[in-house]
Design a protein around this motif. Sequence first.
Motif, mmCIF file in Angstrom:
data_model
loop_
_atom_site.group_PDB
_atom_site.id
_atom_site.type_symbol
_atom_site.label_atom_id
_atom_site.label_comp_id
_atom_site.label_asym_id
_atom_site.label_seq_id
_atom_site.Cartn_x
_atom_site.Cartn_y
_atom_site.Cartn_z
ATOM 1 N N ASP A 112 0.836 -1.210 0.000
ATOM 2 C CA ASP A 112 0.000 0.000 0.000
ATOM 3 C C ASP A 112 0.870 1.259 0.000
ATOM 4 O OD1 ASP A 112 -2.300 -1.586 0.080
ATOM 5 O OD2 ASP A 112 -2.349 -1.586 2.269
ATOM 6 N N VAL A 113 1.889 1.272 -0.834
ATOM 7 C CA VAL A 113 2.860 2.371 -0.849
ATOM 8 C C VAL A 113 2.224 3.623 -1.448
ATOM 9 C CG1 VAL A 113 5.091 3.159 -1.695
ATOM 10 C CG2 VAL A 113 4.794 0.770 -0.998
ATOM 11 N N GLU A 114 2.287 4.708 -0.702
ATOM 12 C CA GLU A 114 1.781 6.006 -1.151
ATOM 13 C C GLU A 114 2.959 6.902 -1.524
ATOM 14 O OE1 GLU A 114 -0.750 7.898 1.733
ATOM 15 O OE2 GLU A 114 -1.210 5.963 2.672
ATOM 16 N N THR A 115 2.794 7.688 -2.586
ATOM 17 C CA THR A 115 3.799 8.670 -2.994
ATOM 18 C C THR A 115 3.125 10.025 -3.123
ATOM 19 O OG1 THR A 115 5.013 6.987 -4.234
ATOM 20 C CG2 THR A 115 5.537 9.287 -4.709
ATOM 21 N N HIS A 116 3.714 11.037 -2.510
ATOM 22 C CA HIS A 116 3.218 12.405 -2.615
ATOM 23 C C HIS A 116 4.395 13.294 -2.989
ATOM 24 C CE1 HIS A 116 -0.548 11.265 -0.486
ATOM 25 N NE2 HIS A 116 0.264 10.455 0.176
ATOM 26 N N LEU A 117 4.212 14.123 -4.029
ATOM 27 C CA LEU A 117 5.274 15.002 -4.513
ATOM 28 C C LEU A 117 5.026 16.429 -4.044
ATOM 29 C CD1 LEU A 117 5.667 13.701 -8.180
ATOM 30 C CD2 LEU A 117 6.823 12.913 -6.106
ATOM 31 N N PHE A 118 6.114 17.144 -3.760
ATOM 32 C CA PHE A 118 6.028 18.515 -3.287
ATOM 33 C C PHE A 118 6.780 19.453 -4.234
ATOM 34 C CE2 PHE A 118 6.072 15.853 0.603
ATOM 35 C CZ PHE A 118 4.783 16.139 1.056
ATOM 36 N N THR A 119 6.196 20.630 -4.435
ATOM 37 C CA THR A 119 6.838 21.705 -5.197
ATOM 38 C C THR A 119 7.353 21.185 -6.538
ATOM 39 O OG1 THR A 119 7.544 22.555 -3.030
ATOM 40 C CG2 THR A 119 8.348 23.723 -4.962
ATOM 41 N N GLY A 120 6.468 20.524 -7.258
ATOM 42 C CA GLY A 120 6.809 20.035 -8.591
ATOM 43 C C GLY A 120 7.700 18.812 -8.598
ATOM 44 N N GLY A 121 7.888 18.189 -7.430
ATOM 45 C CA GLY A 121 8.689 16.966 -7.367
ATOM 46 C C GLY A 121 10.107 17.151 -6.871
ATOM 47 N N VAL A 122 10.431 18.323 -6.301
ATOM 48 C CA VAL A 122 11.778 18.501 -5.744
ATOM 49 C C VAL A 122 11.931 17.775 -4.416
ATOM 50 C CG1 VAL A 122 12.044 20.730 -6.900
ATOM 51 C CG2 VAL A 122 11.274 20.659 -4.522
ATOM 52 N N ALA A 123 10.815 17.376 -3.833
ATOM 53 C CA ALA A 123 10.816 16.532 -2.634
ATOM 54 C C ALA A 123 9.682 15.548 -2.770
ATOM 55 C CB ALA A 123 10.649 17.375 -1.371
ATOM 56 N N ALA A 124 9.832 14.388 -2.121
ATOM 57 C CA ALA A 124 8.835 13.333 -2.231
ATOM 58 C C ALA A 124 8.640 12.643 -0.888
ATOM 59 C CB ALA A 124 9.249 12.313 -3.289
ATOM 60 N N LEU A 125 7.393 12.330 -0.625
ATOM 61 C CA LEU A 125 7.004 11.572 0.550
ATOM 62 C C LEU A 125 6.599 10.155 0.115
ATOM 63 C CD1 LEU A 125 5.896 11.045 3.451
ATOM 64 C CD2 LEU A 125 3.780 12.207 2.705
ATOM 65 N N HIS A 126 7.149 9.156 0.784
ATOM 66 C CA HIS A 126 6.760 7.770 0.547
ATOM 67 C C HIS A 126 6.329 7.146 1.870
ATOM 68 C CE1 HIS A 126 9.160 8.514 -3.081
ATOM 69 N NE2 HIS A 126 8.489 7.518 -3.634
ATOM 70 N N ILE A 127 5.191 6.491 1.873
ATOM 71 C CA ILE A 127 4.685 5.797 3.051
ATOM 72 C C ILE A 127 4.362 4.362 2.654
ATOM 73 C CG2 ILE A 127 2.943 5.716 4.880
ATOM 74 C CD1 ILE A 127 2.476 8.698 4.436
ATOM 75 N N GLY A 128 4.946 3.404 3.349
ATOM 76 C CA GLY A 128 4.656 2.001 3.112
ATOM 77 C C GLY A 128 4.216 1.323 4.388
ATOM 78 N N THR A 129 3.381 0.311 4.271
ATOM 79 C CA THR A 129 2.833 -0.399 5.417
ATOM 80 C C THR A 129 3.451 -1.797 5.495
ATOM 81 O OG1 THR A 129 0.734 0.786 5.186
ATOM 82 C CG2 THR A 129 0.711 -1.228 6.510
ATOM 83 N N LYS A 130 3.801 -2.211 6.711
ATOM 84 C CA LYS A 130 4.333 -3.550 6.932
ATOM 85 C C LYS A 130 3.194 -4.557 7.017
ATOM 86 C CE LYS A 130 7.230 -6.230 10.112
ATOM 87 N NZ LYS A 130 8.195 -6.173 11.209
#
Length: 238
Positions: free
Chosen positions: A220-238
């Motif tokens: 259930d990996v989530e990806t969120h991009l910030f400011t056009g993709g210069v930073a990225a958030l990834h969240i994964g569940t065990k």
Amino acid sequence: MEQRSGASKAEFVHSVFESIARDYDRMNAIISMGRHRSWRKYTMKQMNVQPGQTAIDVCCGTCDWTIDLGKSVGPYGEVVGLDFSQNMLDIGAVKVERAEQTDRTKLIHGDAMAIPFEDNTFDYATIGFALRNVPDYRHVLSEMRRVVKPGGKVVSLEVSKPLWKPYRKLFYFYFFNILPLFGKILVDKYEQYSWLPASLVDFPDSRQLARIFEETGLHDVETHLFTGGVAALHIGTK
């Protein structure tokens, strides 16, 4: 700049963060133009940490994210901040005390490649703007997965490569040319602030990192991009 790997990379990165610890918070604000705070705020909202839960902040640096986690878990929760730079931890310890969170926060001088906790210990394992600096990011993600409980979350907030190539070129110009000059002019640390952009060259982009999360055994990996993709958030569940 010469690319480093393994032990030599670990030693060099350690020397970088030991030397920039005093100016780390101020330079972060300048480098990101203050946006790193809003990125972390959004990340905390997505995580939805509850009172009484537990978290480990891997490569915690000067403990800004550690403190945010401490606010969320409250007096009956527990947060561990782990970092290999004692200079960073010393600054973080002052901030934790100022935030009146010493009752719930423990800071440990340790290695992200060998997290000193048993399997299935925490509800969350976070790493902020450090995954690209470790000797083996796959191994560190595996370690983070190991120490979270089933159903727990592994969370990375990291500098990334914009997917739109024209914007990526513009970002690279800033990151590789302007950022080291800021380091030289403001804190007289040119080599250290040349390393930080260089560390992004061989690091996966946001899509590749999402696949690595899955290969590590997270789902259930989530990806969120910030400011056009210069930073990225990834969240994964065990």
